[in-house]
Design a protein around this motif. Sequence first.
Motif, PDB file in Angstrom:
ATOM      1  N   HIS A  72      17.466  -2.824   1.343  1.00 49.13           N
ATOM      2  CA  HIS A  72      17.412  -3.243   2.739  1.00 49.13           C
ATOM      3  C   HIS A  72      16.807  -2.092   3.542  1.00 49.13           C
ATOM      4  N   ALA A  73      16.643  -2.298   4.841  1.00 48.35           N
ATOM      5  CA  ALA A  73      15.840  -1.350   5.625  1.00 48.35           C
ATOM      6  C   ALA A  73      16.634  -0.531   6.623  1.00 48.35           C
ATOM      7  N   TRP A 100      12.010  -6.681   8.315  1.00 52.26           N
ATOM      8  CA  TRP A 100      10.998  -6.000   9.111  1.00 52.26           C
ATOM      9  C   TRP A 100      11.545  -5.440  10.429  1.00 52.26           C
ATOM     10  N   PRO A 101      12.406  -6.167  11.181  1.00 50.76           N
ATOM     11  CA  PRO A 101      12.901  -5.588  12.439  1.00 50.76           C
ATOM     12  C   PRO A 101      13.653  -4.278  12.252  1.00 50.76           C
ATOM     13  N   LEU A 102      14.320  -4.115  11.107  1.00 48.07           N
ATOM     14  CA  LEU A 102      15.002  -2.854  10.827  1.00 48.07           C
ATOM     15  C   LEU A 102      14.023  -1.792  10.342  1.00 48.07           C
ATOM     16  N   PRO A 139      19.320  -9.175   7.193  1.00 49.34           N
ATOM     17  CA  PRO A 139      18.706 -10.463   6.851  1.00 49.34           C
ATOM     18  C   PRO A 139      17.953 -10.453   5.523  1.00 49.34           C
ATOM     19  N   GLY A 140      17.345  -9.319   5.201  1.00 44.41           N
ATOM     20  CA  GLY A 140      16.543  -9.249   3.989  1.00 44.41           C
ATOM     21  C   GLY A 140      17.210  -8.519   2.843  1.00 44.41           C
ATOM     22  N   ALA A 141      18.493  -8.271   2.935  1.00 43.99           N
ATOM     23  CA  ALA A 141      19.176  -7.513   1.887  1.00 43.99           C
ATOM     24  C   ALA A 141      18.992  -8.172   0.525  1.00 43.99           C
ATOM     25  N   CYS A 142      18.736  -7.344  -0.483  1.00 42.76           N
ATOM     26  CA  CYS A 142      18.538  -7.819  -1.848  1.00 42.76           C
ATOM     27  C   CYS A 142      19.353  -6.970  -2.811  1.00 42.76           C
ATOM     28  N   CYS A 143      19.685  -7.563  -3.944  1.00 42.32           N
ATOM     29  CA  CYS A 143      20.278  -6.840  -5.058  1.00 42.32           C
ATOM     30  C   CYS A 143      19.321  -6.928  -6.234  1.00 42.32           C
TER      31      CYS A 143
END
Length: 218
Positions: A72-73, A100-102, A139-143
């Motif tokens: 994530h960002a 992207w916003p982060l 929102p875009g968190a991934c594992c």
Amino acid sequence: MSEVVAQRDGVRVEKVTTSGAFELDGGSWDVENNVWLIGDDDSVLVVDPGHESGPILAAVAGRRIAGIWCTHAHNDHIDAAAGIKQVQPDVRIALHPDDWPLWELTYPEQRFDDDLADGDVQTVAGARIEVLHTPGHSPGACCFHLPDLGIVLTGDTLFHGGPGATGRSFSSFPVIIDSIRDRLLTLPPQTRVLTGHGDATTIGDEAPHLQEWIDAGS
């Protein structure tokens, strides 16, 4: 300096610990981050390059960096990426586009190179790495699931003791619970959970506590 936490058939997962500040919503918190290197003697994938690039590059030790993947960002998971690219300019940074916003809070004039998507697969040093989109902490968190090694890198989605924080901008407690229940707790119970901060755990150790987390709320 890195610590080998898993290895099989010539592939190893190494942990590098870095320290710095996590900053969001006008606040600042001192944190230690787990940075993960997946690879062999020739190449590595860097996961979540937080804080200083120096310790990460020291652990890379001249190997080719096959890419930088970010769970994530939040700044403490990406802010060493630019320093790594200065040393290996061809390295490509990958992140789910919903973050992207982060990302632009740290890099307002530089976009990441590649979009991660649920179901993406990359092979590094023979190790298969699968992307699981697990929003909630962001929102875009991934594992990143390594089925052959029995490992999942969860960033800040799942920790030893429960879900990642959801009290700040771009986060959602109901969404992170859905992600953990539907995407992580369905993995084999013996799967080792390597987290973005703190100690490792397993899916089997965490799964029985799902209802407790729901009852406790965000």
